[in-house]
Design a protein around this motif. Sequence first.
Motif, PDB file in Angstrom:
ATOM      1  N   ARG A  69       1.599   7.228   5.128  1.00 29.47           N
ATOM      2  CA  ARG A  69       1.107   7.947   6.344  1.00 29.47           C
ATOM      3  C   ARG A  69       2.195   7.586   7.171  1.00 29.47           C
ATOM      4  NH1 ARG A  69      -3.544   5.324   4.746  1.00 29.47           N
ATOM      5  NH2 ARG A  69      -3.003   3.043   6.048  1.00 29.47           N
ATOM      6  N   GLU A  78      -0.129   3.979  -0.140  1.00 26.97           N
ATOM      7  CA  GLU A  78      -0.544   5.242   0.785  1.00 26.97           C
ATOM      8  C   GLU A  78      -0.503   4.640   3.065  1.00 26.97           C
ATOM      9  OE1 GLU A  78      -2.470   3.115  -1.115  1.00 26.97           O
ATOM     10  OE2 GLU A  78      -3.466   5.050  -2.674  1.00 26.97           O
ATOM     11  N   GLU A  97       6.425  11.877  -1.267  1.00 25.06           N
ATOM     12  CA  GLU A  97       5.677  11.313  -2.770  1.00 25.06           C
ATOM     13  C   GLU A  97       6.253  10.833  -3.417  1.00 25.06           C
ATOM     14  OE1 GLU A  97       2.325  14.241  -4.105  1.00 25.06           O
ATOM     15  OE2 GLU A  97       1.068  13.518  -3.162  1.00 25.06           O
ATOM     16  N   SER A 109       1.000  -1.430  -0.408  1.00 29.35           N
ATOM     17  CA  SER A 109      -0.083   0.188  -0.398  1.00 29.35           C
ATOM     18  C   SER A 109       0.782   1.276  -0.194  1.00 29.35           C
ATOM     19  CB  SER A 109      -1.255  -0.129   1.350  1.00 29.35           C
ATOM     20  OG  SER A 109      -1.387   1.271   0.908  1.00 29.35           O
TER      21      SER A 109
END
Length: 155
Positions: free
Chosen positions: A68, A64, A85, A62
């Motif tokens: 995080r 994301e 990113e 993931s």
Amino acid sequence: MQCPKCHQMNLKVIDSRSAEDNHSIRRRRECLNCGHRFTTFERIEQRPLLVVKRDGNREEFSREKLLRGLVRSCEKRPVALEQLERLVAEIELIVRESGQNEVSSTDIGEIVMDKLPKIDEVAYIRYASVYRRFEDPTVFLKEIERLKNRQNEEE
């Protein structure tokens, strides 16, 4: 695709540009119904990549979740979200180019530990404290010494 605000399907693309070192397309969209603007990303669908956790469980990689964790490490630090990113994209590329269908969470953590000091040293120490499970202050001091030695070698 529908507007995240009013859920209508009447959208237009305002701007498109490549992102993540030409591995995706970033599109700014506008809802013709309510005028809400938002960003979407288009990526090539790739084969599933599984992460083998420390306890042996497997879960799908993931971006994301990795982002995080990095954002948490960089809280209140002068690190732009775009930098993080790009780092996540770089890490995913390294992992995918290994050709493996499964990668250990330890391998991903080591890649982060290698790349993060170049972005922010405090974020690196924060990340290391969770990743390496620091339990007392002497471990913090050892990691700071290791970071100092690494800096001296690079100079």
